[in-house]
Design a protein around this motif. Structure first.
Motif, short mmCIF file in Angstrom:
data_model
loop_
_atom_site.label_atom_id
_atom_site.label_comp_id
_atom_site.label_asym_id
_atom_site.label_seq_id
_atom_site.Cartn_x
_atom_site.Cartn_y
_atom_site.Cartn_z
N UNK A 1 0.83 -1.21 0.00
CA UNK A 1 0.00 0.00 0.00
C UNK A 1 0.86 1.26 0.00
N UNK A 2 1.86 1.30 0.86
CA UNK A 2 2.74 2.47 0.95
C UNK A 2 3.53 2.62 -0.35
N UNK A 3 4.05 1.51 -0.85
CA UNK A 3 4.82 1.55 -2.09
C UNK A 3 3.99 1.95 -3.29
N UNK A 4 2.79 1.41 -3.38
CA UNK A 4 1.91 1.76 -4.50
C UNK A 4 1.52 3.23 -4.44
N UNK B 1 -1.52 11.98 5.64
CA UNK B 1 -1.85 11.57 7.01
C UNK B 1 -2.24 10.09 7.03
N UNK B 2 -3.05 9.67 6.08
CA UNK B 2 -3.43 8.26 5.98
C UNK B 2 -2.19 7.38 5.80
N UNK B 3 -1.27 7.84 4.97
CA UNK B 3 -0.02 7.10 4.74
C UNK B 3 0.76 6.98 6.05
N UNK B 4 0.83 8.07 6.80
CA UNK B 4 1.52 8.04 8.08
C UNK B 4 0.90 7.07 9.06
N UNK B 5 -0.41 6.98 9.05
CA UNK B 5 -1.10 6.03 9.93
C UNK B 5 -0.77 4.59 9.53
N UNK B 6 -0.72 4.33 8.24
CA UNK B 6 -0.36 2.98 7.78
C UNK B 6 1.06 2.64 8.21
N UNK C 1 2.77 3.93 10.66
CA UNK C 1 2.76 3.74 12.11
C UNK C 1 2.25 2.37 12.51
N UNK C 2 1.20 1.90 11.85
CA UNK C 2 0.68 0.57 12.11
C UNK C 2 1.68 -0.52 11.77
N UNK C 3 2.41 -0.34 10.69
CA UNK C 3 3.43 -1.32 10.31
C UNK C 3 4.55 -1.38 11.34
N UNK C 4 4.98 -0.22 11.79
CA UNK C 4 6.04 -0.18 12.80
C UNK C 4 5.57 -0.87 14.08
N UNK C 5 4.35 -0.58 14.53
CA UNK C 5 3.82 -1.23 15.73
C UNK C 5 3.69 -2.74 15.54
N UNK C 6 3.25 -3.17 14.37
CA UNK C 6 3.13 -4.61 14.11
C UNK C 6 4.49 -5.28 14.18
N UNK C 7 5.49 -4.64 13.60
CA UNK C 7 6.85 -5.21 13.62
C UNK C 7 7.38 -5.28 15.05
#
Length: 106
Positions: free
Chosen positions: A67-70, A88-93, A95-101
């Protein structure tokens, strides 16, 4: 090594998304073949990563990278909008990826 494999799988998801757009509904042979090859490679690497990582983590990271890459490819190469709301939506995504990792051992 599993995380690197998952990251490459995510990058390949960006490749197939972009080449699918370029295929114009699978009416252009070259981009269509790139799409199918990148899909196969991406799914294979995702599947390999899932042997070690939990399903929810692997799939979330894979789709998030895609999603981020596309989004980035769309903005940089296709002239798509980079409005404040989309950023902002990109930043939230991200942030979610960082938390998941961070929440997944290994």
């Amino acid at each position: 090594m599993t995380w690197v494999t998952l990251f490459v799988a995510g990058l390949l998801e960006v490749v197939w998304a972009f080449s699918m757009k370029q295929s114009e509904g699978f009416t252009r042979l070259g981009p269509s073949l790139i799409t199918l090859a990148a899909m196969l490679a991406s799914f294979s690497l995702l599947s390999w990563s899932m042997r070690v990582l939990p399903l929810g983590t692997a799939y979330t990271i894979w789709t998030g990278i895609g999603a981020v890459g596309a989004f980035a490819v769309g903005v940089i190469f296709l002239g798509e909008s980079a409005s404040l709301m989309r950023l902002i939506a990109l930043g939230l995504i991200v942030g979610g990826l960082v938390l998941m990792r961070l929440s997944t051992p290994g």
